[in-house]
Enzyme design. Structure first.
Site, PDB file in Angstrom:
ATOM      1  N   CYS A 300       0.789  -1.235   0.000  1.00  0.00           N
ATOM      2  CA  CYS A 300       0.000   0.000   0.000  1.00  0.00           C
ATOM      3  C   CYS A 300       0.825   1.291   0.000  1.00  0.00           C
ATOM      4  O   CYS A 300       0.474   2.234  -0.724  1.00  0.00           O
ATOM      5  CB  CYS A 300      -1.032  -0.006   1.128  1.00  0.00           C
ATOM      6  N   ARG A 329       7.158 -11.274   5.220  1.00  0.00           N
ATOM      7  CA  ARG A 329       6.815 -11.212   6.639  1.00  0.00           C
ATOM      8  C   ARG A 329       7.718 -12.179   7.401  1.00  0.00           C
ATOM      9  O   ARG A 329       8.024 -13.270   6.918  1.00  0.00           O
ATOM     10  CB  ARG A 329       5.355 -11.629   6.858  1.00  0.00           C
ATOM     11  N   GLN A 347       0.568 -11.139  -3.185  1.00  0.00           N
ATOM     12  CA  GLN A 347      -0.846 -10.795  -2.986  1.00  0.00           C
ATOM     13  C   GLN A 347      -1.462 -10.331  -4.301  1.00  0.00           C
ATOM     14  O   GLN A 347      -0.809  -9.646  -5.092  1.00  0.00           O
ATOM     15  CB  GLN A 347      -0.976  -9.672  -1.955  1.00  0.00           C
ATOM     16  N   ASP A 349      -3.168  -7.850  -4.955  1.00  0.00           N
ATOM     17  CA  ASP A 349      -3.441  -6.659  -4.164  1.00  0.00           C
ATOM     18  C   ASP A 349      -4.008  -5.547  -5.033  1.00  0.00           C
ATOM     19  O   ASP A 349      -3.684  -5.438  -6.217  1.00  0.00           O
ATOM     20  CB  ASP A 349      -2.135  -6.192  -3.529  1.00  0.00           C
ATOM     21  N   HIS A 351      -5.525  -1.189  -4.481  1.00  0.00           N
ATOM     22  CA  HIS A 351      -5.897  -0.075  -3.616  1.00  0.00           C
ATOM     23  C   HIS A 351      -6.713   0.914  -4.432  1.00  0.00           C
ATOM     24  O   HIS A 351      -6.332   1.285  -5.553  1.00  0.00           O
ATOM     25  CB  HIS A 351      -4.652   0.586  -3.024  1.00  0.00           C
ATOM     26  N   LYS A 434     -11.959  -4.091   8.587  1.00  0.00           N
ATOM     27  CA  LYS A 434     -11.956  -4.915   7.381  1.00  0.00           C
ATOM     28  C   LYS A 434     -13.077  -5.947   7.421  1.00  0.00           C
ATOM     29  O   LYS A 434     -13.625  -6.260   8.468  1.00  0.00           O
ATOM     30  CB  LYS A 434     -10.616  -5.615   7.211  1.00  0.00           C
ATOM     31  N   HIS A 480      -8.518  -1.124   0.593  1.00  0.00           N
ATOM     32  CA  HIS A 480      -7.539  -2.181   0.319  1.00  0.00           C
ATOM     33  C   HIS A 480      -8.322  -3.467   0.055  1.00  0.00           C
ATOM     34  O   HIS A 480      -9.232  -3.784   0.829  1.00  0.00           O
ATOM     35  CB  HIS A 480      -6.631  -2.439   1.521  1.00  0.00           C
TER      36      HIS A 480
END
Length: 610
Positions: A300, A329, A347, A349, A351, A434, A480
């Site tokens: 992000c 991670r 991911q 992902d 945004h 979320k 997100h």
């Protein structure tokens, strides 16, 4: 404090005490740590020089049955803290139990539970007598660091499960056996989908060619949906300056889950010449005196920088940026698990930067995308969790009023799904609430998959704006979202959900042609070539094995469609089809089969194994 457990929890908690009773009878030198109930059973942690074996589990189980047959009473004993120290010491369990005693807050009642000769520091609750434990089973042995800290000693953990009835236990054990058959680590190795190599590092996935096909098919599938929803694709680097993540709050709020920062070479050499300690280095990083780089834990902040690289008007919004971005991670080694718990993952992902007026529609679009993904893969049995902040925690950043707006927006959106949902305090990300989709697979196990988050805070922290219709700057709201979550974890789940028997569109090998003899090898090869020319992943088995062995090999390799050809098929331009998705062995014209298989692939048909 005494907290009343559910009847099932009481059975499992009592079973853990019976387990410890039996272990001490058989291994008197064992030191005890803790033995709580869990969602699926119970465990107890032991410190013992002897390494438990499968044979030991059988002996312990037998001893547990004796304890149960003795019908020992569970007796609660409330004592002062001083008395507790004396009781623990006299029972010979001071090494770990005194530390657990220190965990009990001052002023809170200290209690023990006694059953027969066994005594344990415990808040309870338990069944009244051991005979109330009707059905139990010890399952496995694992290593577990004391208090979950890898700097502490590794103890031996014995896992078990218990149910009110033998029928329920048997049903659960059948599910466990099915889970073992479907275990993505076993199936993935057998099918050659992925590899984890110690030389590369724990928790880092090597996608082999067949696994890469599945991943690419999933990426293509979601990319088509993104085009329909007018997302634009971006790419970002794998590392970024530490200051970027200080601005976002990932450092320090997410610090324990990150790899250590990378230090610029010149700064590192200067510190080495000064004989600086690790503590000094950490202080310099936190104060910003030294700049470092971070393996990105999230995409992000970089997407925010892409948004902020040029001015935006309200007419430009919403801006939807998507990336298959790899993040890193730090997971403790004991928590790593094949593809489902890793240290590096990609991911799906995205945004979204939008106005407040657009927010509800954007959330709805994200939820629709998750539903498309799940329904296309036969995962329509799911529930929804709305993760909110804990108002009493300092973990969360930003204006409480913005948190209220974000949480209310998710509440309104989730009602449109018309599925069961729960609200859970304390499970929000540090920057926003979320929605998580919790999916049940074909054998009833639950997995947390797609997520949608609303974020008023990062736009503030990065001071990003758009020009409104009033010609003044306004803050966008961020959404997100990641329908798959992690490609690694999602593929691991899919392997287990399908047991490796993927629908044709996802299968690494979609068709295998088996010639009965060398006389029809040319015909068989022509079919393979024709299928490949049309984009079908097809192969031929031209080795000298008998047909039965070839068929068996195709089954073991989990090829969904097998074509058998002999002289008659070659003369008539036909194939004999063996497919796990329909009954019988129909013989049809090759063109007929080709049309059918292309429809399965192009429509991404979800086939159910018969």
């Amino acid at each position: 404090m005494k907290e009343q457990m559910t009847p099932l929890e009481e059975i499992r908690h009592s079973s853990s005490h019976v387990l410890a009773t039996a272990v001490l009878r058989l291994f008197p030198d064992a030191k005890l740590d803790i033995g709580p109930p869990t969602d699926t059973g119970f465990y107890y942690d032991f410190d013992l020089d002897h390494k438990f074996t499968a044979d030991d589990l059988e002996k312990i189980e037998a001893e547990m049955k004796k304890v149960i047959k003795e019908n020992q009473r569970f007796e609660r004993i409330e004592v002062s803290r001083e008395e507790a120290v004396k009781m623990i010491t006299e029972f010979g369990q001071a090494e770990y139990k005194l530390g657990r005693l220190d965990d009990i807050p001052e002023g809170e009642q200290v209690s023990f539970y006694r059953n027969g000769e066994f005594l344990d520091l415990c808040a309870g609750t338990h069944v009244n007598y051991t005979k109330k434990i009707k059905a139990f089973k010890l399952l496995s042995i694992a290593g577990a660091y004391h208090r979950g800290d890898e700097n502490n000693k590794q103890l031996q953990r014995i896992y078990g499960t218990a149910f009110p009835s033998k029928a329920e236990l048997d049903s659960y054990l059948e599910q466990l056996e099915e889970s073992r058959k479907r275990d993505h680590r076993r199936v993935g190795k057998e099918m050659g989908l992925f590899h984890i190599d110690e030389a590369v590092g724990q928790g880092l996935i090597l996608w082999k060619p067949k696994g890469a096909i599945i991943r690419q098919e999933l990426q293509d599938f979601i990319s088509e949906q993104l085009l329909k929803q007018e997302y634009t694709q971006v790419f970002t680097p794998h590392i970024g300056k530490l200051g970027l993540y200080k601005t976002s709050g990932h450092f320090p709020y997410y610090q324990e889950s990150q790899f250590p920062p990378l230090i610029e070479r010149d700064s590192l050499e200067d510190l080495a010449n000064e004989n600086a300690t690790c503590s000094t280095l950490t202080n310099h990083l936190e104060t910003g005196d030294i700049e470092g780089y971070l393996l990105k834990p999230m995409n992000c902040p970089m997407h925010i920088k892409i948004y902020d690289s040029e001015p935006h008007s309200y007419r430009d919004l919403p801006v939807r940026l998507a990336e298959f971005g790899t993040v890193y991670r730090w997971e403790q080694s004991g928590e790593l698990n094949g593809m489902t718990r890793v240290r590096g993952f990609t991911q799906d992902d995205a945004h979204i930067f939008c106005t407040e007026d657009q927010l509800q529609g954007e959330i709805q679009g994200c939820l629709d995308l998750v539903k498309i993904v799940l329904s296309s893969l036969g995962m329509e049995n799911y529930k929804v969790r709305v993760s909110l902040r804990d108002p009493n925690s300092d973990k969360y950043v930003g204006d409480p009023a913005n948190w209220d707006k974000a949480e209310n927006a998710l509440r309104e959106a989730v009602k449109t799904l018309e599925v069961p949902y729960v609200e859970v305090e304390g499970e929000a990300a540090f920057y926003g609430p979320k929605i998580d989709f919790v999916v049940s697979d074909v054998i009833g196990r639950e997995w947390q998959l797609g997520t949608v988050q609303v974020d008023y805070n990062l736009p503030v922290r990065f001071d990003i704006n758009y020009t409104g219709s009033d010609n003044k700057p306004h803050r966008p709201v961020m959404v997100h979202r990641a329908p798959f979550g992690s490609m690694e974890r999602f593929c691991g789940l899919l392997i287990e959900h399908f047991g490796g028997d993927f629908p044709t569109w996802l299968a690494p090998e979609q068709v295998r042609v088996l010639p009965i003899s060398d006389k029809v090898a040319d015909y068989a090869q022509s079919l393979v070539d024709q299928l490949k020319a049309n984009g079908v992943r097809a192969t031929g088995d031209f080795n000298s094995e008998k047909l039965g062995a070839k068929i068996r090999n195709a089954e073991l390799d989990k090829v969904p469609n097998v074509l058998i050809v002999g002289e008659r098929e070659a003369e008539e331009g036909k194939v004999s089809v063996r497919s796990r998705f329909h009954d019988g062995k129909p013989t049809m014209l090759f063109e007929e089969f080709e049309t059918e298989v292309l429809q399965l692939i192009n429509n991404r048909t979800l086939q159910i194994k018969k």
